[in-house]
Design a protein around this motif. Structure first.
Motif, PDB file in Angstrom:
ATOM      1  N   LEU A  95      -5.050  -3.552  -6.273  1.00  0.00           N
ATOM      2  CA  LEU A  95      -5.656  -3.771  -4.965  1.00  0.00           C
ATOM      3  C   LEU A  95      -4.683  -4.461  -4.010  1.00  0.00           C
TER       4      LEU A  95
ATOM      5  N   ARG B 245      -9.086   2.057   4.477  1.00  0.00           N
ATOM      6  CA  ARG B 245      -9.319   0.853   3.693  1.00  0.00           C
ATOM      7  C   ARG B 245     -10.207  -0.084   4.506  1.00  0.00           C
TER       8      ARG B 245
ATOM      9  N   ASN C 239     -11.511  -3.335   8.840  1.00  0.00           N
ATOM     10  CA  ASN C 239     -10.885  -2.089   8.375  1.00  0.00           C
ATOM     11  C   ASN C 239      -9.547  -1.914   9.069  1.00  0.00           C
ATOM     12  N   ASP C 240      -8.757  -0.972   8.548  1.00  0.00           N
ATOM     13  CA  ASP C 240      -7.382  -0.850   9.017  1.00  0.00           C
ATOM     14  C   ASP C 240      -7.057   0.501   9.644  1.00  0.00           C
TER      15      ASP C 240
ATOM     16  N   PHE D 141     -14.336   4.971   7.863  1.00  0.00           N
ATOM     17  CA  PHE D 141     -13.249   5.146   6.911  1.00  0.00           C
ATOM     18  C   PHE D 141     -12.296   6.263   7.314  1.00  0.00           C
TER      19      PHE D 141
ATOM     20  N   GLU E 202      -2.699  -1.728  -2.635  1.00  0.00           N
ATOM     21  CA  GLU E 202      -3.443  -0.910  -1.684  1.00  0.00           C
ATOM     22  C   GLU E 202      -3.634  -1.624  -0.347  1.00  0.00           C
ATOM     23  N   TYR E 203      -3.817  -2.936  -0.400  1.00  0.00           N
ATOM     24  CA  TYR E 203      -4.068  -3.730   0.810  1.00  0.00           C
ATOM     25  C   TYR E 203      -2.841  -4.591   1.142  1.00  0.00           C
TER      26      TYR E 203
ATOM     27  N   LEU F 242     -12.513   2.022  -0.286  1.00  0.00           N
ATOM     28  CA  LEU F 242     -11.337   2.880  -0.332  1.00  0.00           C
ATOM     29  C   LEU F 242     -11.750   4.330  -0.085  1.00  0.00           C
TER      30      LEU F 242
ATOM     31  N   TRP G 123      -2.383  -6.015   4.655  1.00  0.00           N
ATOM     32  CA  TRP G 123      -3.456  -6.832   5.209  1.00  0.00           C
ATOM     33  C   TRP G 123      -3.037  -8.307   5.230  1.00  0.00           C
TER      34      TRP G 123
ATOM     35  N   LEU H 266     -14.945  -3.739  -1.482  1.00  0.00           N
ATOM     36  CA  LEU H 266     -13.602  -3.311  -1.118  1.00  0.00           C
ATOM     37  C   LEU H 266     -13.645  -1.795  -1.029  1.00  0.00           C
TER      38      LEU H 266
ATOM     39  N   HIS I 220      -7.352  -5.691  10.310  1.00  0.00           N
ATOM     40  CA  HIS I 220      -6.777  -6.042   9.007  1.00  0.00           C
ATOM     41  C   HIS I 220      -5.737  -7.154   9.104  1.00  0.00           C
TER      42      HIS I 220
ATOM     43  N   THR J 112     -10.883   7.576  -1.202  1.00  0.00           N
ATOM     44  CA  THR J 112     -10.101   7.946  -2.377  1.00  0.00           C
ATOM     45  C   THR J 112     -10.872   8.982  -3.185  1.00  0.00           C
TER      46      THR J 112
END
Length: 405
Positions: free
Chosen positions: A254, A212, A207-208, A364, A257-258, A230, A261, A228, A84, A232
């Motif tokens: 978003l 995400r 990915n992180d 994920f 959320e990111y 998530l 990044w 994108l 990320h 969630t």
């Protein structure tokens, strides 16, 4: 088959159209019913790769491999994996002659198949509301608007929320815990050069390790689509107080959320040319099986809806359609054809669906994501080629088999 039967395919996606094409190549009449108003009535989504050991075998059986290759993009088999922060962890570029898994837009594939079934085969604008057993393997199909039809052999190719599946199983798709937000960038070389450079050819995955991800892919006509991802809840837009039609508000959400990044990856979060489309990922239980039932079977997502990881869904839909069509043409009865088809399709789809769903969960998952968990594209391509040779050899050795072509 020795005696003519009324064959109905519900669903004019790639699998249903492939089945119809194979049947017609063997001189067998079939009618396909689809809820869409036409083959171009809705956005079909992004790109997909046709594997040498499945989708391409089906296209060859359909006599359409050359037409597919004329549209396919070999260069877009390239893949890059990033963290990320924007660091490239792994990159794959296909060789000039590598045709193990070339890309084609979903809409192009559907249009190609629709153009190669007999005129009038597809009854557009027929949304199935219920399939009613009549006994002896026959079914009555009830469509919106009070229309109906009867079939001696019913093939459910009607996707994730199949109306035909309840005849065979009470299984329903379950939410995976992951939603994709689909975004699109047009004329990227001129209008979004930074995104074009970031994605390059083919696919870019990042990915992180915190649930995400961003998956971006080249499409035809200078377009890039990104998903994108998530981890969630299914109701995440409502809980966030978002109207997905409010692009500015979704973009701000978003970016939050990111927020950790890299800026170059955050460029994929805003400024889209097609707004934001929420695509929650569902899957059927895997492996899914059912008791043989005369007069009805399933193919594609109706039979084995799975995670998109691995790209098996469309490939097996095509192979399902080709194998079922051949079985109907070669077996003496519809019942024998269904048995032959399901004996191969069910274990194959169950095995791959289990793997694809597990891969989604790993990608994920929260925590460190080891590069060793990611399939190596070069090794994958070699497996596709070897499996294609095995498939053809086994088929040629089967009693009474017809050659692929």
């Amino acid at each position: 088959m020795k005696s003519p039967v009324r064959i109905a395919v519900v669903g004019a996606g790639p699998g249903g159209l492939m089945c119809a094409r194979i049947l017609q190549r063997h001189g067998i009449e079939v009618t396909v019913y689809d809820a869409d108003a036409s083959v171009t009535a809705r956005d079909p989504g992004g790109t997909l790769d046709l594997h040498a050991d499945s989708g391409q075998i089906a296209m060859q059986d359909a006599g359409l491999l050359a037409e597919f290759m004329a549209l396919a993009r070999l260069e877009d088999q390239a893949k890059s994996r990033l963290d990320h922060h924007g660091n490239v962890l792994h990159a794959f570029a296909p060789g000039a002659e590598d045709a193990a898994a070339p890309e084609i837009d979903r809409g192009q594939l559907r249009a190609l198949l629709a153009a190669h079934v007999a005129p009038g085969t597809v009854r557009w604008g027929h949304r199935l509301t219920e399939a009613v057993p009549l006994g002896g393997g026959r079914h009555r199909l009830e469509f919106g608007g009070g229309r109906s039809a009867e079939a001696d052999l019913l093939i459910g190719a009607d996707g994730a929320w199949s109306r035909v599946r309840p005849l065979l199983s009470d299984a329903v798709p379950a939410y995976s815990g992951v939603s994709f937000i689909d975004v699109r960038f047009d004329d990227v070389e001129h209008r979004h050069p930074e995104i074009a450079a970031l994605v390059g050819d083919g696919h870019m995955f990042a990915n992180d390790g915190q649930g995400r991800a961003i998956i971006a892919q080249r499409n035809s006509d200078g377009r890039i689509r990104a998903y994108l991802g998530l981890r969630t809840g299914l109701d995440w837009p409502e809980r966030a107080g978002l109207d997905l039609a409010d692009a500015a508000a979704v973009g701000r959400y978003l970016l939050g959320e990111y927020g950790h990044w890299a800026a170059e990856l955050q460029a994929l979060l805003t400024g889209t040319d097609g707004g934001y489309v929420n695509r929650p990922l569902h899957a059927l239980p895997a492996p899914l099986t059912w008791e043989h039932t005369p007069g009805v079977t399933l193919l594609g997502d109706a039979a084995h809806l799975m995670s998109p990881f691995g790209g098996f869904g469309a490939n097996f839909a095509l192979l399902d359609g080709a194998e079922l069509g051949r079985a109907i043409a070669e077996e003496p009865t519809a019942d024998a054809a269904i048995r032959r088809y399901e004996e191969v399709m069910l274990p194959r789809s169950g095995r791959h669906a289990t793997g694809a769903n597990d891969a989604l969960a790993r990608f994920f998952a929260t925590g460190d994501f080891a590069l060793a968990q990611v399939p190596d594209p070069e090794a994958e391509h070699q497996r596709y080629r070897e499996a294609a040779e095995d498939y053809r050899r086994d088929r040629a050795a089967a009693p009474g088999s017809a050659a692929v072509g």
